[in-house]
Design an enzyme around this catalytic site. Structure first.
Site, mmCIF file in Angstrom:
data_model
loop_
_atom_site.group_PDB
_atom_site.id
_atom_site.type_symbol
_atom_site.label_atom_id
_atom_site.label_comp_id
_atom_site.label_asym_id
_atom_site.label_seq_id
_atom_site.Cartn_x
_atom_site.Cartn_y
_atom_site.Cartn_z
ATOM 1 N N GLY A 24 -21.018 6.547 -10.529
ATOM 2 C CA GLY A 24 -20.665 7.653 -11.412
ATOM 3 C C GLY A 24 -19.862 7.223 -12.617
ATOM 4 N N ASP A 25 -19.025 6.207 -12.464
ATOM 5 C CA ASP A 25 -18.262 5.674 -13.583
ATOM 6 C C ASP A 25 -19.206 5.184 -14.678
ATOM 7 O OD1 ASP A 25 -15.856 4.603 -14.939
ATOM 8 O OD2 ASP A 25 -16.666 2.651 -14.351
ATOM 9 N N ALA A 26 -20.259 4.470 -14.274
ATOM 10 C CA ALA A 26 -21.230 3.963 -15.242
ATOM 11 C C ALA A 26 -22.027 5.102 -15.878
ATOM 12 C CB ALA A 26 -22.168 2.971 -14.565
ATOM 13 N N ALA B 156 -18.575 6.743 -6.674
ATOM 14 C CA ALA B 156 -17.668 6.713 -7.823
ATOM 15 C C ALA B 156 -17.982 5.513 -8.722
ATOM 16 C CB ALA B 156 -16.214 6.673 -7.358
ATOM 17 N N GLU C 142 -19.680 6.981 -18.313
ATOM 18 C CA GLU C 142 -19.403 6.226 -19.541
ATOM 19 C C GLU C 142 -20.629 6.138 -20.440
ATOM 20 O OE1 GLU C 142 -17.593 2.108 -21.335
ATOM 21 O OE2 GLU C 142 -17.041 2.677 -19.292
#
Length: 139
Positions: free
Chosen positions: A30-32, A27, A35
């Site tokens: 995946g956030d990076a 996660a 975004e």
């Protein structure tokens, strides 16, 4: 706009190494990935930095991520649904701003993005291309 297929360099990890990565770490990655993809989609037409920021923040907030997850669920494989489940369960810290269920959904989407980035960039690109981003967000 940037093509979802080539907005990021790819990394290939051996399966044994991949299995050692926690859902929380997926996660985090995946956030990076998510975004960066969102940012690339709002670069054109050129605008002020504050406008870029407002558009991106509107798409990366937990509520928008949960909405995007729901829009993709019917397209996901059994393996991807399992990653979502693991990612949802990894949402250990709770946001005071959003409902815990929304936060879990956002975290599970981020885990899926991280997992696909490491295992199947073409599939990641396909799913990102399915997102319905709002082009009319304030400029």
């Amino acid at each position: 706009m940037a093509s979802p297929a080539n907005f990021l360099p790819t990394i290939t990890l051996p399966t044994a190494q991949l299995q050692t990565i926690s859902p929380g770490a997926l996660a985090y990655l995946g956030d990076a990935v998510y975004e960066l993809y969102i940012r690339s989609q709002y670069l054109l037409p050129p605008k002020r930095l504050q406008s870029y920021h407002q558009q991106v923040v509107a798409q990366v907030r937990a509520e928008s991520q949960a909405h995007h997850l729901r829009s993709l669920e019917s397209l996901l494989t059994g393996e991807e649904l399992e990653i979502l489940r693991r990612g949802r369960n990894a949402a250990s810290s709770r946001s005071k701003r959003v409902n815990p269920e929304i936060y879990q959904q956002a975290t599970s989407l981020e885990a899926l993005m991280g997992y696909l980035y490491l295992t199947n960039p073409q599939r990641l690109a396909y799913l990102l291309a399915q997102l319905k981003l709002d082009p009319t967000l304030e400029e």
